[in-house]
Motif scaffolding. Structure first.
Motif, PDB file in Angstrom:
ATOM      1  N   ASP A 195     113.292  65.888  74.076  1.00  0.00           N
ATOM      2  CA  ASP A 195     114.565  65.457  74.604  1.00  0.00           C
ATOM      3  C   ASP A 195     115.265  64.255  73.819  1.00  0.00           C
ATOM      4  O   ASP A 195     116.531  64.071  73.780  1.00  0.00           O
ATOM      5  CB  ASP A 195     114.255  64.448  75.434  1.00  0.00           C
ATOM      6  N   VAL A 196     114.448  64.425  72.310  1.00  0.00           N
ATOM      7  CA  VAL A 196     116.042  64.456  71.494  1.00  0.00           C
ATOM      8  C   VAL A 196     115.938  65.406  70.205  1.00  0.00           C
ATOM      9  O   VAL A 196     115.572  65.521  69.715  1.00  0.00           O
ATOM     10  CB  VAL A 196     115.281  62.778  70.961  1.00  0.00           C
ATOM     11  N   GLY A 197     116.967  64.833  69.515  1.00  0.00           N
ATOM     12  CA  GLY A 197     117.441  64.956  68.651  1.00  0.00           C
ATOM     13  C   GLY A 197     116.667  65.372  66.876  1.00  0.00           C
ATOM     14  O   GLY A 197     116.635  66.906  66.811  1.00  0.00           O
ATOM     15  N   CYS A 198     115.651  64.719  66.581  1.00  0.00           N
ATOM     16  CA  CYS A 198     115.027  64.640  65.644  1.00  0.00           C
ATOM     17  C   CYS A 198     113.597  65.608  66.762  1.00  0.00           C
ATOM     18  O   CYS A 198     113.143  65.857  65.557  1.00  0.00           O
ATOM     19  CB  CYS A 198     114.701  63.457  65.325  1.00  0.00           C
ATOM     20  N   TYR A 199     113.599  66.190  67.560  1.00  0.00           N
ATOM     21  CA  TYR A 199     112.623  66.647  67.948  1.00  0.00           C
ATOM     22  C   TYR A 199     113.137  67.908  68.480  1.00  0.00           C
ATOM     23  O   TYR A 199     112.577  68.443  68.814  1.00  0.00           O
ATOM     24  CB  TYR A 199     111.555  66.192  69.011  1.00  0.00           C
ATOM     25  N   GLY A 200     114.335  68.509  68.155  1.00  0.00           N
ATOM     26  CA  GLY A 200     114.976  69.418  68.158  1.00  0.00           C
ATOM     27  C   GLY A 200     115.413  69.370  69.202  1.00  0.00           C
ATOM     28  O   GLY A 200     116.224  70.903  69.412  1.00  0.00           O
ATOM     29  N   ALA A 201     115.895  68.392  70.136  1.00  0.00           N
ATOM     30  CA  ALA A 201     117.857  68.743  70.968  1.00  0.00           C
ATOM     31  C   ALA A 201     118.712  68.867  70.408  1.00  0.00           C
ATOM     32  O   ALA A 201     119.150  68.615  69.677  1.00  0.00           O
ATOM     33  CB  ALA A 201     117.405  68.329  72.205  1.00  0.00           C
ATOM     34  N   THR A 202     119.417  70.125  71.154  1.00  0.00           N
ATOM     35  CA  THR A 202     121.072  70.780  71.286  1.00  0.00           C
ATOM     36  C   THR A 202     121.830  70.208  71.968  1.00  0.00           C
ATOM     37  O   THR A 202     122.535  70.642  71.299  1.00  0.00           O
ATOM     38  CB  THR A 202     120.312  72.250  70.421  1.00  0.00           C
ATOM     39  N   LYS A 203     121.719  70.379  72.952  1.00  0.00           N
ATOM     40  CA  LYS A 203     122.237  70.588  74.071  1.00  0.00           C
ATOM     41  C   LYS A 203     123.082  68.743  74.618  1.00  0.00           C
ATOM     42  O   LYS A 203     123.399  68.767  75.192  1.00  0.00           O
ATOM     43  CB  LYS A 203     121.905  70.611  75.574  1.00  0.00           C
ATOM     44  N   LEU A 204     122.317  67.632  73.977  1.00  0.00           N
ATOM     45  CA  LEU A 204     122.486  66.519  73.826  1.00  0.00           C
ATOM     46  C   LEU A 204     122.292  65.857  72.425  1.00  0.00           C
ATOM     47  O   LEU A 204     122.025  66.250  71.353  1.00  0.00           O
ATOM     48  CB  LEU A 204     121.987  65.903  75.164  1.00  0.00           C
ATOM     49  N   LYS A 205     123.319  63.907  72.559  1.00  0.00           N
ATOM     50  CA  LYS A 205     123.088  63.832  71.130  1.00  0.00           C
ATOM     51  C   LYS A 205     122.224  62.623  71.426  1.00  0.00           C
ATOM     52  O   LYS A 205     122.310  61.684  71.768  1.00  0.00           O
ATOM     53  CB  LYS A 205     124.721  63.455  70.624  1.00  0.00           C
ATOM     54  N   THR A 206     121.366  62.240  70.377  1.00  0.00           N
ATOM     55  CA  THR A 206     120.992  60.982  70.739  1.00  0.00           C
ATOM     56  C   THR A 206     120.630  60.808  68.497  1.00  0.00           C
ATOM     57  O   THR A 206     119.863  60.704  68.646  1.00  0.00           O
ATOM     58  CB  THR A 206     119.703  61.282  70.698  1.00  0.00           C
ATOM     59  N   PRO A 207     122.059  59.919  68.280  1.00  0.00           N
ATOM     60  CA  PRO A 207     121.913  59.924  66.747  1.00  0.00           C
ATOM     61  C   PRO A 207     121.494  58.263  66.904  1.00  0.00           C
ATOM     62  O   PRO A 207     121.019  58.008  65.912  1.00  0.00           O
ATOM     63  CB  PRO A 207     123.776  59.417  66.873  1.00  0.00           C
ATOM     64  N   ASN A 208     121.090  57.454  67.793  1.00  0.00           N
ATOM     65  CA  ASN A 208     120.639  56.678  66.899  1.00  0.00           C
ATOM     66  C   ASN A 208     119.033  56.049  66.752  1.00  0.00           C
ATOM     67  O   ASN A 208     118.262  56.010  66.351  1.00  0.00           O
ATOM     68  CB  ASN A 208     121.135  55.361  68.376  1.00  0.00           C
ATOM     69  N   ILE A 209     118.507  56.957  68.178  1.00  0.00           N
ATOM     70  CA  ILE A 209     116.880  57.524  68.114  1.00  0.00           C
ATOM     71  C   ILE A 209     116.653  58.518  66.816  1.00  0.00           C
ATOM     72  O   ILE A 209     116.060  57.565  66.123  1.00  0.00           O
ATOM     73  CB  ILE A 209     116.451  58.879  69.550  1.00  0.00           C
ATOM     74  N   ASP A 210     117.897  59.178  66.364  1.00  0.00           N
ATOM     75  CA  ASP A 210     117.320  59.985  65.468  1.00  0.00           C
ATOM     76  C   ASP A 210     118.150  59.456  63.931  1.00  0.00           C
ATOM     77  O   ASP A 210     116.546  59.198  63.356  1.00  0.00           O
ATOM     78  CB  ASP A 210     118.759  61.134  65.112  1.00  0.00           C
ATOM     79  N   LYS A 211     118.398  57.725  64.354  1.00  0.00           N
ATOM     80  CA  LYS A 211     118.491  57.013  62.361  1.00  0.00           C
ATOM     81  C   LYS A 211     116.567  56.768  62.571  1.00  0.00           C
ATOM     82  O   LYS A 211     116.528  56.367  61.601  1.00  0.00           O
ATOM     83  CB  LYS A 211     119.046  56.172  63.116  1.00  0.00           C
ATOM     84  N   LEU A 212     116.660  56.338  64.036  1.00  0.00           N
ATOM     85  CA  LEU A 212     115.108  55.230  63.889  1.00  0.00           C
ATOM     86  C   LEU A 212     113.932  56.730  62.934  1.00  0.00           C
ATOM     87  O   LEU A 212     113.620  56.434  61.880  1.00  0.00           O
ATOM     88  CB  LEU A 212     114.371  54.929  64.682  1.00  0.00           C
ATOM     89  N   ALA A 213     113.837  57.719  62.780  1.00  0.00           N
ATOM     90  CA  ALA A 213     113.711  58.977  62.571  1.00  0.00           C
ATOM     91  C   ALA A 213     113.934  58.723  61.402  1.00  0.00           C
ATOM     92  O   ALA A 213     113.007  58.827  60.067  1.00  0.00           O
ATOM     93  CB  ALA A 213     113.466  60.231  63.716  1.00  0.00           C
TER      94      ALA A 213
END
Length: 507
Positions: A28-46
Motif C-alpha cells: 500500500d505504500v510507495g517504498c513497498y511497491g505501490a504505483t497507483k498512489l503516492k506516499t512521499p512522507n512514508i517513503d521519506k521515513l524509509a
C-alpha cells in the motif's frame, strides 16, 4: 554515519512515536511497491531510516493484533488461554487485564508522558460496556496518561469520540443508549456517506445527539492528527511516548475533501494518501517542538489489506494492496499479516537501509524497553524479543527464529520457524466472501481476483484432493505459490509438533 551500539541509550531519553495504521497492506505504500498512489512522507521515513521486509502483525485481525502490540503477548494466550480471535464487539469490556505491564507502563516507569490517539478497539469497563460514563477501566488504566479517539472502529457504532473516560460532547441528560441491531428509525443520525466509501454498520444508539454531531466521518483523520500534534507540541521537553492508531485505511473510506480524487485507485487510494499526510504532519510537529533529532518513529500496520468494496475497486484499477503476497486481512497467508514496518531515528538508524530480520509486533515491548533502558523481567517480557540490534545495526544471525500467527479462525493458527511456515488446514481461515454483493472477500476467491497463484487453488477454489495442510518455504517462495506439504513429511511433523507445543503452553 556513526550509529549507537545496540542497547546504548543517549544521555537524554529519546521520545518514541508509534504510528499504527489500520488495514494497511504490504503493497500500500510507495517504498513497498505501490504505483497507483503516492506516499512521499512514508517513503521519506524509509529513505532516512530502515525498512523491514519480514515484519508481521501477531494476528491478521485488528483487536488481537492490538492486544499483542500493547502486551507483548501472543493473542492466543489471552483471556485465560481462550485467546482473542475476532474484533472486539460494541459492548466488549476492556480486554487487557489492568495488572498487565503494557508498553505504556514500560514508558511510565521511566518518567515518560504517554498518550494514545485514534482507534482503541480493546473495550472499556468490566463485564459489559453499557457506555455510561465513566468509561473505565480503559486506556488510562493501562499506562496511558491521555486518550482521545475512536472507541471501537470507524465502521461500527457508537459514532462518537471518547476523551479519557468520557464521550466528547456527552450530556448526562441525553446519554448514549444502546438499542441493538434493530435500531432503525430510532438511532441518532450519523454522517451520510456515499456507497463507494464501502460498508459501515448502522448506528445502534439513541441519545448523545450533540456527541454524534461532533463526529464527522470525513474529519476523523484530520481531527486525530490535530489532537496528536498538539499533544506533541505541549510536552515542554519531557520525554514522551505517543501511540497513534489511525483509522486510515479501514473502511469506510472517508478522506477529507482535500484528498478526495487525488490517487489513481479510488477512495481506498485517497484514504491512504491522507494517511501519508498524517505521517507528514506528525514529523512537522516533532520539528516544531524541536525534538525530531531525539525521536524514534515506528510506522507499521495492525494487519494486511482487505478486499472489501473499496479494496476490490482499487485492485480493479491496478493497485496491489498486499503486493504479490497471497491472501488478505483475517487470513493466515502472508498477505494477512506481513506488513510494512519502518523505523526512523536520526543518528541511530542508518538511512536507506533494509532488513530481512523476522519481526513480530509483540517485539515492540522489549524493543522499546531496551531503547529507554528499562529492564524487563521474564514475566514482563512475555513473548517479546528486543529487535533494537536490528534497528540500529545489522546482526548476522536472526534475533527471532520462530513465531506463531493467528488468523480469525483458531483452526488455522500457524507456526513459522526459520524459512518454514506451517498451516494446519486448507485455505486461509479468514473471510469467505466471493460474490459482488458480499462485503468481505477472502481465501481462494481473492487469488483469482488479484492473480496470485497457489498450487492448491484453481479458478478461485480449493482443488479437490489438495493436501489437508500447508507448508511453505518463504525464503524461496515468499508469495506461497507452492504448497510443499507432500514433499516434506519430516518437516511437516516437526512443525506440527512445534505448533502443538505452543497450543499446550509448553512454549
Amino acid at each position: 554515519m556513526a550509529l549507537l551500539l545496540a542497547g546504548a541509550v543517549s544521555a537524554k531519553q529519546p521520545n518514541v512515536v508509534l504510528i499504527f495504521a489500520d488495514d494497511l497492506g504490504y503493497g500500500d505504500v510507495g517504498c513497498y511497491g505501490a504505483t497507483k498512489l503516492k506516499t512521499p512522507n512514508i517513503d521519506k521515513l524509509a529513505e532516512e531510516g530502515k525498512r523491514f521486509t519480514d515484519a508481521h502483525s501477531s494476528s491478521a485481525v485488528c483487536t488481537p493484533s492490538r492486544y499483542g502490540l500493547l502486551t507483548g503477548e501472543y493473542p492466543f494466550r489471552a483471556n485465560g488461554g481462550k485467546g482473542i480471535w475476532g474484533p472486539a464487539p460494541i459492548l466488549s469490556p476492556l480486554l487487557i487485564d489492568t495488572e498487565t505491564v503494557t508498553v505504556a507502563d514500560v514508558f511510565k516507569s521511566k518518567g515518560y508522558d504517554t498518550a494514545v490517539f485514534g482507534k482503541w478497539h480493546l473495550g472499556f469497563k468490566e463485564g459489559k460496556n453499557d457506555w455510561q460514563e465513566p468509561l473505565s477501566p480503559g486506556p488510562q488504566d493501562l499506562g496511558f496518561d491521555y486518550y482521545f479517539g475512536m472507541p471501537v472502529v470507524n465502521s461500527a457504532p457508537p459514532y462518537v469520540y471518547v476523551e479519557n473516560t468520557g464521550v466528547v460532547g456527552g450530556d448526562p441528560d441525553d446519554p448514549l443508549v444502546h438499542l441493538g441491531r434493530n435500531a432503525q428509525g430510532k438511532a441518532t443520525p450519523i454522517t451520510p456517506i456515499p456507497p463507494e466509501a464501502a460498508q459501515r454498520s448502522a448506528n445502534q444508539f439513541k441519545g448523545a445527539v450533540e456527541a454524534h454531531k461532533q463526529f464527522n466521518d470525513f474529519e476523523v483523520g484530520t481531527k486525530l492528527t490535530e489532537k496528536a500534534t498538539a499533544w506533541i507540541e505541549s510536552r515542554e521537553g519531557k520525554p514522551f511516548f505517543l501511540y497513534f492508531a489511525t483509522t486510515n485505511v479501514h473502511h469506510p473510506f472517508t478522506p477529507a475533501e482535500q484528498f478526495q480524487g487525488k490517487s489513481e485507485c479510488g477512495p481506498y487510494g485517497d484514504f491512504t494518501q491522507e494517511l501519508d499526510w498524517i505521517v507528514g504532519e506528525v514529523r512537522k510537529s516533532l520539528e516544531k517542538a524541536g525534538v525530531a533529532d531525539n525521536t524514534l518513529i515506528i510506522f507499521t500496520s495492525d494487519n494486511g489489506g482487505m478486499f472489501n468494496l473499496g479494496g476490490r475497486a482499487a485492485a480493479a484499477k491496478g493497485h496491489k494492496i498486499n503486493g504479490d503476497l497471497l491472501g488478505s486481512k483475517f487470513g493466515i497467508w502472508e498477505g494477512g499479516h506481513r506488513v510494512p514496518f519502518i523505523a526512523w531515528w536520526p543518528g541511530k538508524i542508518e538511512g536507506g537501509t533494509v532488513s530481512d530480520q523476522m519481526l513480530l509486533n509483540v517485539d515492540l515491548k522489549a524493543t522499546f524497553a531496551e531503547v529507554i533502558g528499562r529492564e524487563l523481567s521474564a514475566d514482563e517480557k512475555k513473548d517479546s524479543i528486543s529487535m533494537l540490534p536490528a534497528l540500529t545495526g545489522d546482526p548476522e544471525k536472526p534475533l527471532r527464529t520462530e513465531m506463531v500467527i493467528t488468523p480469525h479462525k483458531p483452526t488455522h493458527m500457524a507456526v513459522r520457524k526459520g524459512k518454514w511456515m506451517y498451516i494446519p488446514a486448507r485455505s486461509d481461515g479468514g473471510f469467505g466472501g466471493s460474490k459482488p454483493n458480499q462485503h468481505a472477500w477472502g481465501g481462494a476467491a481473492v487469488t483469482k481476483l488479484v492473480g496470485t497463484p497457489n498450487s492448491d487453488i484453481e479458478n478461485g477454489r480449493i482443488k479437490k484432493g489438495s493436501p489437508p495442510a500447508q507448508l511453505y518455504d518463504l525464503e524461496a517462495d515468499v508469495n506461497q505459490t507452492k504448497n510443499l506439504f507432500k514433499e516434506n513429511p519430516e518437516v511437516v511433523e516437526q512443525m506440527k509438533t512445534l505448533l502443538n507445543e505452543y497450543k499446550q503452553g509448553k512454549k
